[in-house]
Design an enzyme around this catalytic site. Structure first.
Site, mmCIF file in Angstrom:
data_model
loop_
_atom_site.group_PDB
_atom_site.id
_atom_site.type_symbol
_atom_site.label_atom_id
_atom_site.label_comp_id
_atom_site.label_asym_id
_atom_site.label_seq_id
_atom_site.Cartn_x
_atom_site.Cartn_y
_atom_site.Cartn_z
ATOM 1 N N TYR A 137 51.570 27.455 -1.892
ATOM 2 C CA TYR A 137 51.043 27.108 -3.221
ATOM 3 C C TYR A 137 52.081 27.361 -4.314
ATOM 4 O O TYR A 137 52.534 28.498 -4.504
ATOM 5 C CB TYR A 137 49.788 27.938 -3.500
ATOM 6 C CG TYR A 137 49.116 27.625 -4.812
ATOM 7 C CD1 TYR A 137 48.274 26.525 -4.936
ATOM 8 C CD2 TYR A 137 49.330 28.430 -5.925
ATOM 9 C CE1 TYR A 137 47.654 26.242 -6.144
ATOM 10 C CE2 TYR A 137 48.708 28.154 -7.132
ATOM 11 C CZ TYR A 137 47.872 27.058 -7.234
ATOM 12 O OH TYR A 137 47.266 26.778 -8.432
ATOM 13 N N ASN A 209 56.654 32.265 0.013
ATOM 14 C CA ASN A 209 55.855 32.248 -1.213
ATOM 15 C C ASN A 209 54.820 33.371 -1.130
ATOM 16 O O ASN A 209 53.635 33.158 -1.291
ATOM 17 C CB ASN A 209 55.167 30.885 -1.365
ATOM 18 C CG ASN A 209 54.571 30.673 -2.738
ATOM 19 O OD1 ASN A 209 55.222 30.888 -3.749
ATOM 20 N ND2 ASN A 209 53.321 30.227 -2.788
ATOM 21 N N SER A 246 51.346 32.313 0.238
ATOM 22 C CA SER A 246 51.519 31.856 1.621
ATOM 23 C C SER A 246 52.971 31.887 2.084
ATOM 24 O O SER A 246 53.917 31.920 1.300
ATOM 25 C CB SER A 246 50.963 30.446 1.853
ATOM 26 O OG SER A 246 49.588 30.393 1.574
ATOM 27 N N SER A 284 47.133 34.803 0.971
ATOM 28 C CA SER A 284 48.357 34.223 1.519
ATOM 29 C C SER A 284 48.062 33.610 2.878
ATOM 30 O O SER A 284 47.596 34.287 3.793
ATOM 31 C CB SER A 284 49.433 35.314 1.656
ATOM 32 O OG SER A 284 50.627 34.788 2.178
ATOM 33 N N GLY A 285 48.319 32.322 3.018
ATOM 34 C CA GLY A 285 48.176 31.656 4.310
ATOM 35 C C GLY A 285 49.461 31.801 5.099
ATOM 36 O O GLY A 285 50.489 31.214 4.740
#
Length: 412
Positions: A137, A209, A246, A284-285
């Site tokens: 993101y 990220n 992520s 966070s993915g």
């Protein structure tokens, strides 16, 4: 220590890197990137500012699209997306380009892969396609809802794919990303792994990220808690919690591995990330894909044909000897994320040594060219004037300005 890496600063990183210290040290792997930079000032959906892009990883290069690789994936935290993952889990194979972009451009990149393969590998397009597209993101710095990434941009990233040095930092899909409250983005490295009389390469590419500044650890030292004075992301926690965003990691090796072994390799990635301090935020993915480019002579999931009823075989490194590959993946894993953290205030990606001046993995200064009517710089340079110094912590509310790129000495 501006411009220096960890080894040059006297800090120890385990393992022996390949010639470019990049995922492209794995034979056949190609990387391309398109960087979109446009506008400044307050956010206006559909207008900008634009700080985003696309990174393409082609495991067997453009010439090898449609030729399957053994693959497996793992998830640390599922607050993210990686399309095509269900099929990778089902059959353990991957034969299409891997795309990395922002969270709201997944559909455009998915369509871009379908269009590109239809045009360049029409025989592969006669079957269903389930491209792997992963996201992080970038809405803190980018007009993420503005539909700036198009299928044409994704196609340009695949066209730009090359071997050799890989540009890092604010480039491609990593353009608008942050890591531990600093400018994040794209990082890569590689390790040489001996096995018997052979020598294999394991390479990693990360789109970083993630991480709150207070968590940052460098070479075992918890430095983040001393570096909180200029943490814009912590100051904007009401909009986006520190540590949200992520991380996507692609691991490639030319060692012959089974799909289950690739999955085991992917599970080791977060061990390396944890050495940089992250605790794996709920926001966070954290998704990881590992693959083997070894020639396995398998046909993949094709439609059956008359007379093709024969056994297929895959070779493998025995499980009892996989620890050295796990060490290469986890031991240097933190370095890949730290390579993504940028030092410069102007947001420029680090131009790798020997980089070319045209689009592709090693594109450097002067690589600007228009794509879809916007400033696209495949692996290229972002000028300082494109990052104004007006600071706002309400970027997502539509009233802010693009924050400055804060500084941190390059760590790897």
């Amino acid at each position: 220590m501006a411009g220096r890496r960890v080894r040059q600063a006297g800090l120890h990183l385990p393992g022996e890197p390949g010639p470019h210290n990049a995922i492209t040290d794995v034979p056949g792997v190609e990387v391309g990137a398109v960087t979109l930079i446009e506008g400044s000032g307050p956010l206006r959906t559909g207008h900008g500012p634009v700080r985003t892009g696309v990174t393409a990883v082609l495991p067997r290069g453009r010439a090898g699209v449609g030729h399957p690789c053994a693959a497996g994936m793992a998830v640390l935290n599922g607050n993210g997306e990686m399309t095509g993952a269900a099929f990778v889990e089902e059959v353990g194979l991957l034969d299409l380009p891997i795309m990395l972009t922002n969270s709201h451009a997944v559909g455009a990149c998915h369509r871009g892969v379908v269009d590109w393969v239809s045009a360049h590998v029409p025989q592969r397009a006669q079957r269903w396609m389930l491209p792997v597209v992963a996201e992080t993101y970038d809405g803190f710095l980018n007009d993420i809802n503005g539909d700036h990434v198009t299928p044409a941009v994704a196609a340009a990233a695949m066209d730009a794919a090359r071997g050799g040095p890989v540009a890092e930092g604010s480039v491609g899909g990593g353009t608008g990303m942050n890591c531990y409250g600093y400018t994040g983005g794209t990082g890569t490295s590689s390790r040489q792994v001996p096995f018997g009389a052979d020598r294999y390469t394991l390479g990693v590419l990360v789109q970083a990220n993630f991480g709150a500044r207070r968590e940052l650890v460098v070479a075992g030292h918890p430095v983040g808690r001393r570096l909180t004075d200029d943490d814009l992301f912590a100051a904007s926690a009401a909009v986006q919690p520190a540590g949200a965003g992520s991380v996507i990691v692609v691991v490639a090796t030319d060692a012959p591995l089974l799909p289950g072994q690739c999955k085991a390799l992917a599970r080791r990635v977060p061990l390396g990330l944890a050495r940089t301090g992250t605790s794996g935020s709920h926001f966070s993915g954290d998704l990881f894909l590992a693959l083997s480019t070894a020639e396995q002579h398998v046909s993949g999931s094709q439609y059956p044909q008359p007379g093709d009823e024969r056994l297929e075989q895959m070779s493998l490194v025995p499980w009892r000897h996989l620890d050295r590959f796990f060490e290469a993946c986890a031991g240097g894993g933190g370095g890949r994320a730290q390579r993504a953290v940028r030092q410069r205030r102007d947001g420029r990606p680090r131009r790798p040594p020997g980089a070319r001046t045209a689009g592709g993995a090693g594109a450097g200064d002067g690589a600007h060219r228009p794509v879809a009517g916007r400033c696209a710089c495949p692996g290229g340079e972002v000028r300082a004037s494109q990052y104004p110094l007006g600071v706002s912590t309400s970027m997502n509310s539509g009233s802010g300005s693009v924050p400055p790129r804060v500084t941190l000495s390059r760590l790897t």
